[in-house]
Motif scaffolding. Structure first.
Motif, PDB file in Angstrom:
ATOM      1  N   LYS A   1      -6.198  26.106  24.935  1.00 16.61           N
ATOM      2  CA  LYS A   1      -5.872  26.797  26.183  1.00 16.61           C
ATOM      3  C   LYS A   1      -4.630  26.180  26.841  1.00 16.61           C
ATOM      4  O   LYS A   1      -3.728  26.898  27.292  1.00 16.61           O
ATOM      5  CB  LYS A   1      -7.059  26.722  27.137  1.00 16.61           C
ATOM      6  CG  LYS A   1      -8.264  27.532  26.702  1.00 16.61           C
ATOM      7  CD  LYS A   1      -9.407  27.370  27.702  1.00 16.61           C
ATOM      8  CE  LYS A   1     -10.634  28.168  27.261  1.00 16.61           C
ATOM      9  NZ  LYS A   1     -11.775  27.977  28.205  1.00 16.61           N
ATOM     10  N   SER A   2      -4.590  24.855  26.874  1.00 25.21           N
ATOM     11  CA  SER A   2      -3.463  24.192  27.542  1.00 25.21           C
ATOM     12  C   SER A   2      -2.166  24.383  26.761  1.00 25.21           C
ATOM     13  O   SER A   2      -1.101  24.605  27.356  1.00 25.21           O
ATOM     14  CB  SER A   2      -3.765  22.703  27.715  1.00 25.21           C
ATOM     15  OG  SER A   2      -3.956  22.078  26.461  1.00 25.21           O
ATOM     16  N   THR A   3      -2.243  24.306  25.419  1.00 26.57           N
ATOM     17  CA  THR A   3      -1.022  24.495  24.621  1.00 26.57           C
ATOM     18  C   THR A   3      -0.548  25.945  24.666  1.00 26.57           C
ATOM     19  O   THR A   3       0.660  26.203  24.605  1.00 26.57           O
ATOM     20  CB  THR A   3      -1.266  24.074  23.162  1.00 26.57           C
ATOM     21  OG1 THR A   3      -2.403  24.776  22.633  1.00 26.57           O
ATOM     22  CG2 THR A   3      -1.497  22.573  23.047  1.00 26.57           C
ATOM     23  N   LYS A   4      -1.510  26.874  24.771  1.00 27.90           N
ATOM     24  CA  LYS A   4      -1.105  28.280  24.913  1.00 27.90           C
ATOM     25  C   LYS A   4      -0.372  28.499  26.227  1.00 27.90           C
ATOM     26  O   LYS A   4       0.661  29.200  26.274  1.00 27.90           O
ATOM     27  CB  LYS A   4      -2.337  29.178  24.836  1.00 27.90           C
ATOM     28  CG  LYS A   4      -2.007  30.664  24.911  1.00 27.90           C
ATOM     29  CD  LYS A   4      -3.269  31.510  24.827  1.00 27.90           C
ATOM     30  CE  LYS A   4      -2.913  33.000  24.890  1.00 27.90           C
ATOM     31  NZ  LYS A   4      -4.133  33.861  24.831  1.00 27.90           N
ATOM     32  N   LEU A   5      -0.897  27.898  27.286  1.00 23.61           N
ATOM     33  CA  LEU A   5      -0.248  28.015  28.589  1.00 23.61           C
ATOM     34  C   LEU A   5       1.128  27.347  28.564  1.00 23.61           C
ATOM     35  O   LEU A   5       2.108  27.882  29.108  1.00 23.61           O
ATOM     36  CB  LEU A   5      -1.131  27.368  29.664  1.00 23.61           C
ATOM     37  CG  LEU A   5      -0.655  27.493  31.107  1.00 23.61           C
ATOM     38  CD1 LEU A   5      -0.578  28.957  31.521  1.00 23.61           C
ATOM     39  CD2 LEU A   5      -1.598  26.720  32.033  1.00 23.61           C
ATOM     40  N   ALA A   6       1.207  26.203  27.884  1.00 23.55           N
ATOM     41  CA  ALA A   6       2.491  25.502  27.783  1.00 23.55           C
ATOM     42  C   ALA A   6       3.499  26.340  27.016  1.00 23.55           C
ATOM     43  O   ALA A   6       4.698  26.363  27.353  1.00 23.55           O
ATOM     44  CB  ALA A   6       2.294  24.145  27.104  1.00 23.55           C
ATOM     45  N   LEU A   7       3.030  27.037  25.974  1.00 30.29           N
ATOM     46  CA  LEU A   7       3.929  27.890  25.208  1.00 30.29           C
ATOM     47  C   LEU A   7       4.433  29.051  26.058  1.00 30.29           C
ATOM     48  O   LEU A   7       5.624  29.413  25.998  1.00 30.29           O
ATOM     49  CB  LEU A   7       3.216  28.409  23.955  1.00 30.29           C
ATOM     50  CG  LEU A   7       3.998  29.400  23.090  1.00 30.29           C
ATOM     51  CD1 LEU A   7       5.301  28.770  22.582  1.00 30.29           C
ATOM     52  CD2 LEU A   7       3.151  29.882  21.900  1.00 30.29           C
ATOM     53  N   GLU A   8       3.553  29.631  26.854  1.00 31.42           N
ATOM     54  CA  GLU A   8       3.969  30.735  27.718  1.00 31.42           C
ATOM     55  C   GLU A   8       5.026  30.268  28.717  1.00 31.42           C
ATOM     56  O   GLU A   8       6.027  30.972  28.956  1.00 31.42           O
ATOM     57  CB  GLU A   8       2.742  31.297  28.443  1.00 31.42           C
ATOM     58  CG  GLU A   8       1.747  32.004  27.513  1.00 31.42           C
ATOM     59  CD  GLU A   8       0.491  32.428  28.242  1.00 31.42           C
ATOM     60  OE1 GLU A   8       0.340  32.053  29.438  1.00 31.42           O
ATOM     61  OE2 GLU A   8      -0.350  33.114  27.634  1.00 31.42           O
ATOM     62  N   PHE A   9       4.825  29.090  29.303  1.00 32.76           N
ATOM     63  CA  PHE A   9       5.820  28.556  30.238  1.00 32.76           C
ATOM     64  C   PHE A   9       7.134  28.252  29.525  1.00 32.76           C
ATOM     65  O   PHE A   9       8.225  28.475  30.072  1.00 32.76           O
ATOM     66  CB  PHE A   9       5.280  27.289  30.912  1.00 32.76           C
ATOM     67  CG  PHE A   9       4.292  27.564  31.995  1.00 32.76           C
ATOM     68  CD1 PHE A   9       4.538  28.522  32.976  1.00 32.76           C
ATOM     69  CD2 PHE A   9       3.091  26.862  32.069  1.00 32.76           C
ATOM     70  CE1 PHE A   9       3.622  28.780  33.982  1.00 32.76           C
ATOM     71  CE2 PHE A   9       2.178  27.120  33.066  1.00 32.76           C
ATOM     72  CZ  PHE A   9       2.435  28.074  34.024  1.00 32.76           C
ATOM     73  N   ALA A  10       7.026  27.713  28.301  1.00 37.29           N
ATOM     74  CA  ALA A  10       8.239  27.388  27.548  1.00 37.29           C
ATOM     75  C   ALA A  10       9.025  28.648  27.227  1.00 37.29           C
ATOM     76  O   ALA A  10      10.275  28.660  27.309  1.00 37.29           O
ATOM     77  CB  ALA A  10       7.879  26.635  26.270  1.00 37.29           C
ATOM     78  N   ASP A  11       8.327  29.738  26.845  1.00 30.01           N
ATOM     79  CA  ASP A  11       9.010  31.006  26.557  1.00 30.01           C
ATOM     80  C   ASP A  11       9.709  31.539  27.807  1.00 30.01           C
ATOM     81  O   ASP A  11      10.873  31.980  27.744  1.00 30.01           O
ATOM     82  CB  ASP A  11       7.990  32.035  26.049  1.00 30.01           C
ATOM     83  CG  ASP A  11       7.679  31.839  24.569  1.00 30.01           C
ATOM     84  OD1 ASP A  11       8.541  31.320  23.836  1.00 30.01           O
ATOM     85  OD2 ASP A  11       6.554  32.205  24.126  1.00 30.01           O
ATOM     86  N   LYS A  12       9.014  31.513  28.930  1.00 37.76           N
ATOM     87  CA  LYS A  12       9.611  32.022  30.173  1.00 37.76           C
ATOM     88  C   LYS A  12      10.782  31.146  30.612  1.00 37.76           C
ATOM     89  O   LYS A  12      11.820  31.658  31.070  1.00 37.76           O
ATOM     90  CB  LYS A  12       8.551  32.066  31.268  1.00 37.76           C
ATOM     91  CG  LYS A  12       7.452  33.095  31.011  1.00 37.76           C
ATOM     92  CD  LYS A  12       6.395  33.048  32.108  1.00 37.76           C
ATOM     93  CE  LYS A  12       5.290  34.065  31.830  1.00 37.76           C
ATOM     94  NZ  LYS A  12       4.222  34.006  32.879  1.00 37.76           N
ATOM     95  N   SER A  13      10.615  29.846  30.453  1.00 38.82           N
ATOM     96  CA  SER A  13      11.686  28.931  30.851  1.00 38.82           C
ATOM     97  C   SER A  13      12.914  29.111  29.969  1.00 38.82           C
ATOM     98  O   SER A  13      14.051  29.078  30.451  1.00 38.82           O
ATOM     99  CB  SER A  13      11.183  27.481  30.786  1.00 38.82           C
ATOM    100  OG  SER A  13      12.195  26.575  31.125  1.00 38.82           O
ATOM    101  N   TYR A  14      12.655  29.322  28.651  1.00 35.09           N
ATOM    102  CA  TYR A  14      13.785  29.532  27.737  1.00 35.09           C
ATOM    103  C   TYR A  14      14.490  30.843  28.042  1.00 35.09           C
ATOM    104  O   TYR A  14      15.730  30.927  28.015  1.00 35.09           O
ATOM    105  CB  TYR A  14      13.283  29.511  26.292  1.00 35.09           C
ATOM    106  CG  TYR A  14      14.359  29.835  25.290  1.00 35.09           C
ATOM    107  CD1 TYR A  14      15.383  28.935  25.005  1.00 35.09           C
ATOM    108  CD2 TYR A  14      14.347  31.064  24.609  1.00 35.09           C
ATOM    109  CE1 TYR A  14      16.370  29.242  24.089  1.00 35.09           C
ATOM    110  CE2 TYR A  14      15.332  31.377  23.684  1.00 35.09           C
ATOM    111  CZ  TYR A  14      16.343  30.458  23.418  1.00 35.09           C
ATOM    112  OH  TYR A  14      17.325  30.768  22.504  1.00 35.09           O
ATOM    113  N   ALA A  15      13.696  31.885  28.341  1.00 34.41           N
ATOM    114  CA  ALA A  15      14.300  33.179  28.658  1.00 34.41           C
ATOM    115  C   ALA A  15      15.136  33.090  29.933  1.00 34.41           C
ATOM    116  O   ALA A  15      16.151  33.787  30.075  1.00 34.41           O
ATOM    117  CB  ALA A  15      13.205  34.242  28.815  1.00 34.41           C
TER     118      ALA A  15
END
Length: 445
Positions: free
Chosen positions: A384-398
């Motif tokens: 759950k935490s890594t999925k949330l981290a991935l979502e933040f990373a995608d948004k931050s990269y975008a």
């Protein structure tokens, strides 16, 4: 044309056979039926069955018949001279004997062999159980690797999207060439991970084929069983599992049967101290023909009676009892009894070893159930935490606030967390199935 259609139809059947997907029940049933070790033990049981039949037939009398023929030529001494003695002899007999008493040796031997037959049957069941557990574990390994393939496929798709986006942004000049190179490298890594996962599926399937002892491994596959993410709970306590296992596990029952067999063998050996009473009966007759010519005192030729006449005249019968009383046989019988008592102790020790093995297996399964469940809960939280981290990373990269390296690290962490959840789930499932198996619950998915 007809031959062509036959060939086409045959190839179609082969294709259907190759596409067959085996269920766990089919794998287990096939393995226990065709496994060479099972077949070997079935032969051993057939030998024990034959021994039991022979032991029961010892109650019947032994009947035998015999016939002998002899011819002699030469002189026989008679007074101070000799006489010609050319002779042909024929005799026949039919006899029977039966054991009347030996302190119940026959009955005790039958009881001993019956326990050996029981133990042989339990040996077969033990091998079948071992094979079933190996099949179940390997089957779950296949399902686990297939789930990891799905996770890898999803990672490849995401990496492909990342690469496509980086390619476009690089072409329009909004991102550097290094971003595209990293996206391409990340895609290559995910494809490599996918290929490794697919190979692991093939390796696990190959292991099942080896257990099934199939002649060909290509084209073999198992059913795609959906395993719920909601893990089942343990049905019984460890003490209850142990009680049931001690009562039902075939290796325990085989050891118990061998104790009773050793005790019965001791009783059989002790009959060597007792007398043996045997009854016998028989009939016999003989024929005697003087080949040289004989004359009486008056010079008349003496003719021997005919073959059948002599057999009739010489017919005899006999009946008797034989008593054999052991007095001294160098103490061998006593030593044999002592050896039988030692074998009883060995059989009892084997039972304790089997109980210890079962107890250790049950305790280990219980430990694995608890540990794998805790690992599963921890892995779920990590996922759950890594999925949330991935979502933040995608948004931050975008939004241009992080690099593609950060996205790739987050994606790798999420994929690893998904794999850990799947690993913990299947480990828990197998340890629970093993625990339930010892409590008498059949293997199912």
């Amino acid at each position: 044309m007809k031959k062509v259609w036959i060939i086409v139809f045959g190839l179609s059947c082969l294709g259907l056979s190759a596409q067959k997907k085996w269920s766990l029940r089919e794998c287990v049933d096939y393995a226990v039926e065709h496994n060479l070790q099972v077949i070997q033990n079935q032969y051993s049981k057939q030998i024990q069955d034959s021994n039991l039949k022979m032991a029961k037939k010892e109650y019947l009398p032994s009947v035998s018949a015999g016939m002998s023929n002899s011819v002699g030529f030469g002189q026989l001494p008679l007074g101070t001279g000799s006489i010609r003695n050319d002779r042909f002899n024929n005799s026949a007999n039919l006899g029977a004997d039966v054991l009347l008493y030996n302190n119940g040796r026959l009955e005790k031997n039958i009881r001993k062999i019956q326990f050996d037959v029981e133990a042989s049957q339990y040996d077969i069941e033990t091998i079948k159980n071992d094979i079933s557990l190996q099949i179940a574990q390997q089957y779950l390994t296949v399902l686990l690797n297939k789930e990891i393939v799905k996770i890898s496929q999803s990672a490849v798709e995401n990496a492909q999207k990342q690469y496509d986006r980086a390619k476009i942004t690089t072409q329009v000049g909004t991102t550097a060439q290094t971003i595209l190179a990293e996206a391409e490298a990340a895609l290559a890594r995910e494809k490599q991970n996918l290929k490794t996962a697919e190979i692991n599926v093939g390796r696990a399937l190959f292991a099942i084929v080896q257990l099934l002892q199939l002649p060909e491994y290509k084209g073999f596959d198992v059913e795609d069983v959906t395993v719920s993410d909601t893990l089942p709970s343990q049905l019984t306590s460890v003490d209850d599992v142990l009680t049931t296992a001690y009562e039902n596990q075939p290796q325990i029952k085989a050891a118990e049967s061998r104790i009773r067999s050793a005790e019965a063998q001791t009783e059989v050996t002790k009959t060597g101290f007792w007398p043996t009473l045997t009854a016998n009966a028989g009939v016999s007759s003989f024929y005697n023909n003087m080949l040289s010519k004989n004359y009486d005192q008056l010079g008349n030729l003496v003719n021997d009676p005919s073959f059948f006449q002599q057999y009739k005249d010489n017919f005899g019968q006999n009946i008797g009892l034989s008593l054999n009383i052991p007095i001294f046989n160098k103490g061998i019988t006593k030593l044999q009894v002592e050896q039988s008592v030692i074998n009883q102790s060995i059989a009892k020790n084997t039972l304790e070893q089997q109980k210890q093995t079962v107890r250790q297996n049950v305790q280990k399964a219980q430990f694995d159930v608890d540990a794998n469940y805790e690992t599963f809960l921890s892995a779920v939280e990590t996922e759950k935490s890594t999925k949330l981290a991935l979502e933040f990373a995608d948004k931050s990269y975008a939004a241009g606030r992080s690099t593609i390296y950060d996205v790739n690290v987050a994606r790798n962490n999420y994929a690893n967390a998904q794999g850990s959840v799947a690993q913990a789930k299947y480990n828990y499932l197998f340890s629970l199935k093993l625990l339930n198996f010892y409590s008498g619950i059949p293997l199912t998915l």
